[in-house]
Motif scaffolding. Structure first.
Motif, PDB file in Angstrom:
ATOM      1  N   PHE A   4     -21.406  -8.749  -5.772  1.00  0.00           N
ATOM      2  CA  PHE A   4     -21.274  -9.199  -4.388  1.00  0.00           C
ATOM      3  C   PHE A   4     -22.420  -8.739  -3.481  1.00  0.00           C
ATOM      4  CE2 PHE A   4     -16.998  -8.773  -6.163  1.00  0.00           C
ATOM      5  CZ  PHE A   4     -16.475 -10.036  -5.928  1.00  0.00           C
ATOM      6  N   PHE A   5     -23.084  -7.634  -3.813  1.00  0.00           N
ATOM      7  CA  PHE A   5     -24.087  -7.053  -2.928  1.00  0.00           C
ATOM      8  C   PHE A   5     -25.308  -6.625  -3.732  1.00  0.00           C
ATOM      9  CE2 PHE A   5     -19.776  -5.977  -1.509  1.00  0.00           C
ATOM     10  CZ  PHE A   5     -19.738  -6.681  -0.307  1.00  0.00           C
ATOM     11  N   ALA A   6     -26.472  -6.750  -3.094  1.00  0.00           N
ATOM     12  CA  ALA A   6     -27.710  -6.359  -3.766  1.00  0.00           C
ATOM     13  C   ALA A   6     -28.746  -5.944  -2.729  1.00  0.00           C
ATOM     14  CB  ALA A   6     -28.252  -7.503  -4.623  1.00  0.00           C
ATOM     15  N   PHE A   7     -29.449  -4.841  -3.018  1.00  0.00           N
ATOM     16  CA  PHE A   7     -30.543  -4.394  -2.153  1.00  0.00           C
ATOM     17  C   PHE A   7     -31.373  -3.370  -2.924  1.00  0.00           C
ATOM     18  CE2 PHE A   7     -26.661  -2.019  -1.184  1.00  0.00           C
ATOM     19  CZ  PHE A   7     -27.049  -0.702  -1.387  1.00  0.00           C
ATOM     20  N   ASP A   8     -32.586  -3.149  -2.441  1.00  0.00           N
ATOM     21  CA  ASP A   8     -33.493  -2.183  -3.066  1.00  0.00           C
ATOM     22  C   ASP A   8     -34.127  -1.309  -2.003  1.00  0.00           C
ATOM     23  OD1 ASP A   8     -33.645  -2.742  -5.994  1.00  0.00           O
ATOM     24  OD2 ASP A   8     -34.223  -4.741  -5.291  1.00  0.00           O
ATOM     25  N   ASN A   9     -34.323  -0.027  -2.356  1.00  0.00           N
ATOM     26  CA  ASN A   9     -35.110   0.927  -1.551  1.00  0.00           C
ATOM     27  C   ASN A   9     -34.631   1.008  -0.108  1.00  0.00           C
ATOM     28  OD1 ASN A   9     -37.515  -0.794  -3.349  1.00  0.00           O
ATOM     29  ND2 ASN A   9     -36.986   1.312  -3.856  1.00  0.00           N
ATOM     30  N   ALA A  10     -33.325   1.005   0.074  1.00  0.00           N
ATOM     31  CA  ALA A  10     -32.747   1.025   1.416  1.00  0.00           C
ATOM     32  C   ALA A  10     -32.513   2.464   1.871  1.00  0.00           C
ATOM     33  CB  ALA A  10     -31.429   0.254   1.433  1.00  0.00           C
ATOM     34  N   MET A  11     -33.026   2.794   3.053  1.00  0.00           N
ATOM     35  CA  MET A  11     -32.846   4.117   3.638  1.00  0.00           C
ATOM     36  C   MET A  11     -31.816   3.999   4.758  1.00  0.00           C
ATOM     37  SD  MET A  11     -34.977   6.046   1.954  1.00  0.00           S
ATOM     38  CE  MET A  11     -35.645   7.465   2.798  1.00  0.00           C
ATOM     39  N   CYS A  12     -30.729   4.739   4.647  1.00  0.00           N
ATOM     40  CA  CYS A  12     -29.646   4.664   5.627  1.00  0.00           C
ATOM     41  C   CYS A  12     -29.416   6.060   6.201  1.00  0.00           C
ATOM     42  CB  CYS A  12     -28.374   4.137   4.965  1.00  0.00           C
ATOM     43  SG  CYS A  12     -27.000   3.863   6.107  1.00  0.00           S
ATOM     44  N   TYR A  13     -29.800   6.251   7.443  1.00  0.00           N
ATOM     45  CA  TYR A  13     -29.645   7.535   8.139  1.00  0.00           C
ATOM     46  C   TYR A  13     -29.029   7.279   9.508  1.00  0.00           C
ATOM     47  CZ  TYR A  13     -32.415   9.998   4.639  1.00  0.00           C
ATOM     48  OH  TYR A  13     -32.841  10.563   3.467  1.00  0.00           O
ATOM     49  N   PRO A  14     -28.252   8.241  10.034  1.00  0.00           N
ATOM     50  CA  PRO A  14     -27.992   9.579   9.507  1.00  0.00           C
ATOM     51  C   PRO A  14     -27.050   9.539   8.314  1.00  0.00           C
ATOM     52  CG  PRO A  14     -26.599   9.176  11.403  1.00  0.00           C
ATOM     53  CD  PRO A  14     -27.524   7.997  11.300  1.00  0.00           C
ATOM     54  N   LYS A  15     -27.080  10.611   7.533  1.00  0.00           N
ATOM     55  CA  LYS A  15     -26.133  10.768   6.450  1.00  0.00           C
ATOM     56  C   LYS A  15     -24.861  11.435   6.978  1.00  0.00           C
ATOM     57  CE  LYS A  15     -29.119   9.491   3.235  1.00  0.00           C
ATOM     58  NZ  LYS A  15     -28.990   8.155   2.590  1.00  0.00           N
ATOM     59  N   PRO A  16     -23.726  11.212   6.317  1.00  0.00           N
ATOM     60  CA  PRO A  16     -22.548  12.012   6.646  1.00  0.00           C
ATOM     61  C   PRO A  16     -22.842  13.495   6.414  1.00  0.00           C
ATOM     62  CG  PRO A  16     -21.985  10.170   5.199  1.00  0.00           C
ATOM     63  CD  PRO A  16     -23.478  10.251   5.242  1.00  0.00           C
ATOM     64  N   VAL A  17     -22.096  14.351   7.084  1.00  0.00           N
ATOM     65  CA  VAL A  17     -22.298  15.797   6.925  1.00  0.00           C
ATOM     66  C   VAL A  17     -22.191  16.212   5.463  1.00  0.00           C
ATOM     67  CG1 VAL A  17     -21.323  18.060   7.479  1.00  0.00           C
ATOM     68  CG2 VAL A  17     -21.577  16.338   9.277  1.00  0.00           C
ATOM     69  N   ALA A  18     -21.251  15.627   4.741  1.00  0.00           N
ATOM     70  CA  ALA A  18     -21.074  15.945   3.320  1.00  0.00           C
ATOM     71  C   ALA A  18     -21.830  14.986   2.411  1.00  0.00           C
ATOM     72  CB  ALA A  18     -19.587  15.928   2.963  1.00  0.00           C
ATOM     73  N   GLY A  19     -22.707  14.185   2.969  1.00  0.00           N
ATOM     74  CA  GLY A  19     -23.449  13.232   2.156  1.00  0.00           C
ATOM     75  C   GLY A  19     -22.525  12.246   1.467  1.00  0.00           C
ATOM     76  N   ALA A  20     -22.798  11.984   0.199  1.00  0.00           N
ATOM     77  CA  ALA A  20     -21.997  11.030  -0.560  1.00  0.00           C
ATOM     78  C   ALA A  20     -20.569  11.504  -0.785  1.00  0.00           C
ATOM     79  CB  ALA A  20     -22.665  10.742  -1.906  1.00  0.00           C
ATOM     80  N   ALA A  21     -20.293  12.761  -0.463  1.00  0.00           N
ATOM     81  CA  ALA A  21     -18.948  13.313  -0.653  1.00  0.00           C
ATOM     82  C   ALA A  21     -18.045  13.129   0.562  1.00  0.00           C
ATOM     83  CB  ALA A  21     -19.039  14.798  -1.002  1.00  0.00           C
ATOM     84  N   LEU A  22     -18.475  12.354   1.572  1.00  0.00           N
ATOM     85  CA  LEU A  22     -17.562  12.054   2.668  1.00  0.00           C
ATOM     86  C   LEU A  22     -16.249  11.566   2.063  1.00  0.00           C
ATOM     87  CD1 LEU A  22     -18.323  10.118   5.922  1.00  0.00           C
ATOM     88  CD2 LEU A  22     -16.288   9.594   4.610  1.00  0.00           C
ATOM     89  N   PRO A  23     -15.114  12.150   2.457  1.00  0.00           N
ATOM     90  CA  PRO A  23     -13.860  11.818   1.770  1.00  0.00           C
ATOM     91  C   PRO A  23     -13.403  10.383   1.995  1.00  0.00           C
ATOM     92  CG  PRO A  23     -13.453  13.290   3.628  1.00  0.00           C
ATOM     93  CD  PRO A  23     -14.932  13.222   3.458  1.00  0.00           C
ATOM     94  N   ILE A  24     -13.125   9.715   0.883  1.00  0.00           N
ATOM     95  CA  ILE A  24     -12.564   8.374   0.895  1.00  0.00           C
ATOM     96  C   ILE A  24     -11.246   8.413   0.129  1.00  0.00           C
ATOM     97  CG2 ILE A  24     -12.842   5.963   0.222  1.00  0.00           C
ATOM     98  CD1 ILE A  24     -15.837   6.315   0.334  1.00  0.00           C
ATOM     99  N   HIS A  25     -10.177   7.986   0.775  1.00  0.00           N
ATOM    100  CA  HIS A  25      -8.881   7.882   0.135  1.00  0.00           C
ATOM    101  C   HIS A  25      -8.500   6.406   0.025  1.00  0.00           C
ATOM    102  CE1 HIS A  25      -7.500  12.245   1.262  1.00  0.00           C
ATOM    103  NE2 HIS A  25      -8.760  12.194   0.887  1.00  0.00           N
ATOM    104  N   ILE A  26      -7.645   6.106  -0.917  1.00  0.00           N
ATOM    105  CA  ILE A  26      -7.152   4.746  -1.106  1.00  0.00           C
ATOM    106  C   ILE A  26      -5.720   4.664  -0.610  1.00  0.00           C
ATOM    107  CG2 ILE A  26      -6.692   2.903  -2.759  1.00  0.00           C
ATOM    108  CD1 ILE A  26      -9.666   3.612  -2.472  1.00  0.00           C
ATOM    109  N   GLY A  27      -5.462   3.676   0.223  1.00  0.00           N
ATOM    110  CA  GLY A  27      -4.098   3.423   0.687  1.00  0.00           C
ATOM    111  C   GLY A  27      -3.554   2.174   0.033  1.00  0.00           C
ATOM    112  N   GLY A  28      -2.269   2.206  -0.348  1.00  0.00           N
ATOM    113  CA  GLY A  28      -1.667   1.031  -0.955  1.00  0.00           C
ATOM    114  C   GLY A  28      -0.407   1.370  -1.721  1.00  0.00           C
ATOM    115  N   HIS A  29       0.191   0.353  -2.300  1.00  0.00           N
ATOM    116  CA  HIS A  29       1.466   0.516  -2.997  1.00  0.00           C
ATOM    117  C   HIS A  29       1.412   0.022  -4.436  1.00  0.00           C
ATOM    118  CE1 HIS A  29       1.358  -3.633  -1.614  1.00  0.00           C
ATOM    119  NE2 HIS A  29       2.207  -3.923  -2.589  1.00  0.00           N
ATOM    120  N   SER A  30       0.261  -0.456  -4.884  1.00  0.00           N
ATOM    121  CA  SER A  30       0.168  -1.101  -6.192  1.00  0.00           C
ATOM    122  C   SER A  30      -0.410  -0.154  -7.242  1.00  0.00           C
ATOM    123  CB  SER A  30      -0.724  -2.345  -6.096  1.00  0.00           C
ATOM    124  OG  SER A  30      -2.069  -1.968  -5.820  1.00  0.00           O
ATOM    125  N   ARG A  31      -0.220  -0.530  -8.495  1.00  0.00           N
ATOM    126  CA  ARG A  31      -0.824   0.233  -9.595  1.00  0.00           C
ATOM    127  C   ARG A  31      -2.348   0.132  -9.529  1.00  0.00           C
ATOM    128  NH1 ARG A  31       2.824   1.701 -13.476  1.00  0.00           N
ATOM    129  NH2 ARG A  31       1.288   1.697 -15.153  1.00  0.00           N
TER     130      ARG A  31
END
Length: 292
Positions: A167-194
């Motif tokens: 669905f998505f494609a890009f190269d050499n993309a710089m995205c700043y600012p970074k989250p304080v924890a970098g790639a470890a910014l917490p992501i949780h999943i919400g839902g009711h399915s398996r």
């Protein structure tokens, strides 16, 4: 035990700046861990989709109910608080291009001093997703790729981030600012399915089961942990957030949720437009849970 509270959407007050600032400030003073805000980019006056969390199949919100953009609302509340966690619950991933979402989430996190937690889902309202330009049938695969894009853009890549997917494609993309924890910014999943439980185990930092209890809840948590182990991840490191009502929760009920696996409670407010009443409800809850 961490305890978050969902802003009372049905009361129509979440777009009132004075009301929400007072609400969030009182949460912080009472010792609650986080404020949780919901998302619907649009609601529909007519829809064929089935709302999965009510036996009627209909969502209990008027189509014209004010529902602010969750990240913009959290950015506003970040400036009115100092330590309160800022969480979405649930941000509808298919509504967002992940490159733009990566920038917006990182900005809120950086400017709030690392207080953002994203709880995301794939959405149930087909008409909403279609209005946002997303295909309903492929939203699961799209969500998996969106999570990969977010992590890639938040990571430290001296030559820039690159991604080539379905669905998505890009190269050499710089995205700043970074989250304080970098790639470890917490992501949780919400839902009711398996599928949601498996996605949490494979790709996320936690799981917020919605509308399930008893054996169904236990089965989903087992599914999450099994999937994490199969992916070479530590199942014990994944947080579980379970819901309850602000007005009904007490130490005994909280203990029961802990026994079921909860690391965090996410409490729903009764609909009220009276901020003083809301404060009293929160204060009483904080006392019952010994938060203050």
């Amino acid at each position: 035990m961490k305890v978050g509270v969902v802003a009372p959407v049905a009361a129509g007050v979440t777009a009132d700046p004075d009301w929400m600032a007072a609400f969030a400030g009182h949460l912080e003073r009472c010792g609650f861990e986080s404020i949780v805000v919901v998302e619907h980019t649009v609601l529909a006056t007519q829809y064929d989709s089935v709302y999965p969390y009510d036996s009627s199949g209909r969502v209990g919100l008027a189509a014209d109910c004010p529902i602010p953009d969750p990240l913009d609302l959290l950015a506003f509340l970040a400036g009115r608080t100092s330590t309160l966690g800022l969480a979405t619950g649930v941000l509808v991933l298919p509504n967002h291009h992940p490159v733009v979402l990566a920038k917006r989430a990182a900005t809120v996190d950086a400017l709030s001093g690392g207080r953002l937690r994203l709880c995301v889902g794939v959405g149930w309202l087909k008409e909403e997703l279609q209005a946002c330009g997303a295909e309903f049938a492929t939203r699961g695969r799209r969500a998996d790729e969106q999570l990969a894009v977010l992590r890639e853009l938040w990571a430290d890549r001296p030559q820039g981030a690159s991604h080539h997917g379905e669905f998505f494609a890009f190269d050499n993309a710089m995205c700043y600012p970074k989250p304080v924890a970098g790639a470890a910014l917490p992501i949780h999943i919400g839902g009711h399915s398996r599928a949601a439980a498996r996605r949490a185990g494979r790709l996320a930092d936690g799981f917020q089961p919605l509308g399930v209890a008893g054996p169904q809840l236990a089965s989903l948590l087992t599914q999450m942990r099994d999937e994490a182990a199969a992916a070479g991840r530590d199942p014990a490191a994944l947080e579980v957030s379970l819901g309850h009502a602000v007005t009904k929760i007490d130490a005994e009920r909280a203990g029961g949720l802990v026994e079921q696996g909860a690391d965090r409670l996410v409490l729903s407010m009764p609909p009220t437009t009276d901020i003083e009443e809301a404060k009293d409800i929160l204060s009483a809850c904080a006392q019952r849970l010994s938060l203050v």
